[in-house]
Write a protein that holds these residues in place. Sequence first.
Motif, PDB file in Angstrom:
ATOM      1  N   GLY A  98       8.073  34.241 107.793  1.00  0.00           N
ATOM      2  CA  GLY A  98       6.776  33.719 108.182  1.00  0.00           C
ATOM      3  C   GLY A  98       6.272  34.444 109.420  1.00  0.00           C
ATOM      4  N   VAL A  99       5.086  35.031 109.322  1.00  0.00           N
ATOM      5  CA  VAL A  99       4.501  35.792 110.423  1.00  0.00           C
ATOM      6  C   VAL A  99       3.099  35.240 110.688  1.00  0.00           C
ATOM      7  CG1 VAL A  99       3.803  38.072 111.238  1.00  0.00           C
ATOM      8  CG2 VAL A  99       5.800  37.841 109.740  1.00  0.00           C
ATOM      9  N   GLN A 100       2.743  35.097 111.957  1.00  0.00           N
ATOM     10  CA  GLN A 100       1.412  34.599 112.291  1.00  0.00           C
ATOM     11  C   GLN A 100       0.659  35.645 113.109  1.00  0.00           C
ATOM     12  OE1 GLN A 100      -0.298  30.255 112.944  1.00  0.00           O
ATOM     13  NE2 GLN A 100       1.193  30.793 114.504  1.00  0.00           N
ATOM     14  N   VAL A 101      -0.556  35.945 112.675  1.00  0.00           N
ATOM     15  CA  VAL A 101      -1.406  36.913 113.367  1.00  0.00           C
ATOM     16  C   VAL A 101      -2.719  36.229 113.716  1.00  0.00           C
ATOM     17  CG1 VAL A 101      -2.583  39.137 113.216  1.00  0.00           C
ATOM     18  CG2 VAL A 101      -0.354  38.847 112.117  1.00  0.00           C
ATOM     19  N   ASP A 102      -2.847  35.847 114.949  1.00  0.00           N
ATOM     20  CA  ASP A 102      -4.078  35.226 115.449  1.00  0.00           C
ATOM     21  C   ASP A 102      -4.530  34.064 114.554  1.00  0.00           C
ATOM     22  OD1 ASP A 102      -6.137  34.912 117.260  1.00  0.00           O
ATOM     23  OD2 ASP A 102      -7.498  36.269 116.199  1.00  0.00           O
ATOM     24  N   GLY A 103      -3.592  33.197 114.224  1.00  0.00           N
ATOM     25  CA  GLY A 103      -3.910  32.015 113.423  1.00  0.00           C
ATOM     26  C   GLY A 103      -3.795  32.209 111.932  1.00  0.00           C
ATOM     27  N   HIS A 104      -3.713  33.440 111.463  1.00  0.00           N
ATOM     28  CA  HIS A 104      -3.536  33.711 110.033  1.00  0.00           C
ATOM     29  C   HIS A 104      -2.041  33.712 109.719  1.00  0.00           C
ATOM     30  CE1 HIS A 104      -7.769  34.817 109.700  1.00  0.00           C
ATOM     31  NE2 HIS A 104      -7.606  35.541 110.796  1.00  0.00           N
ATOM     32  N   ILE A 143       1.210  34.346 107.324  1.00  0.00           N
ATOM     33  CA  ILE A 143       1.582  35.317 106.303  1.00  0.00           C
ATOM     34  C   ILE A 143       3.026  35.095 105.884  1.00  0.00           C
ATOM     35  CG2 ILE A 143       1.788  37.775 105.760  1.00  0.00           C
ATOM     36  CD1 ILE A 143      -0.060  37.442 108.770  1.00  0.00           C
ATOM     37  N   LEU A 144       3.255  35.089 104.574  1.00  0.00           N
ATOM     38  CA  LEU A 144       4.597  35.134 104.008  1.00  0.00           C
ATOM     39  C   LEU A 144       4.875  36.587 103.666  1.00  0.00           C
ATOM     40  CD1 LEU A 144       4.462  32.041 101.593  1.00  0.00           C
ATOM     41  CD2 LEU A 144       5.186  32.116 103.991  1.00  0.00           C
TER      42      LEU A 144
END
Length: 208
Positions: A122-128, A130-131
């Motif tokens: 699980g990765v988060q980029v500025d609120g987005h 991502i799996l």
Amino acid sequence: MLLYALLANVVEKPDGITISAFFVVGIVAISLVSRVTRTTELRADHIDLDDPARSFVTDSLAHDGQLHLVANRRQRGEAGEYAEKEEAQRGMNPVPGAADVLFLEIDVVDPSAFSGALHVRGVQVDGHRILRAEAPAAPNAIAAVLLALQEATGVRPHCYFEWSEGNPLGHLFRHLLLGRGDTPPVVREIIREAEPDPSRRPGIHVGG
């Protein structure tokens, strides 16, 4: 001198070259048949989600009881890329207006591999949210993740794509050789073979 002797020997006795050529052609043909027949395999023994990935799925279910995933081939990996992708998918596919969207990204590594554990981060980029996972082929990994999510949650996930530009035959060869190509139809076929009940198959939506 050695090159001349080799050429002269080949001209006078071409049997060795002929036999070698048959061996090469046979090996290439068997390899292609093997790769084609395994194109629609899931290629994953099991799926592991790390804690952030599990949290993303749990939060998305808590939002509206559904799972909506947008397949993305990462380019810059910046916030703007995900915002643009979500906006485009909402415009071209039946993503519900209030749906909570997760992104699904597969980084293709070692296309010659065929099985093993698929680790989803699980990765988060500025609120987005991502799996993200690494796998030998993108369509097979996407299908495996969707089926695993359905099995674990009891909820039928929906995944959204856009059509790829280019010749379909070119995409086919790219998938066979590199694990990439026109992903949606391959994902759909893998799911169709893995799940005989149409009502239990994850939804695949393609626009563009």
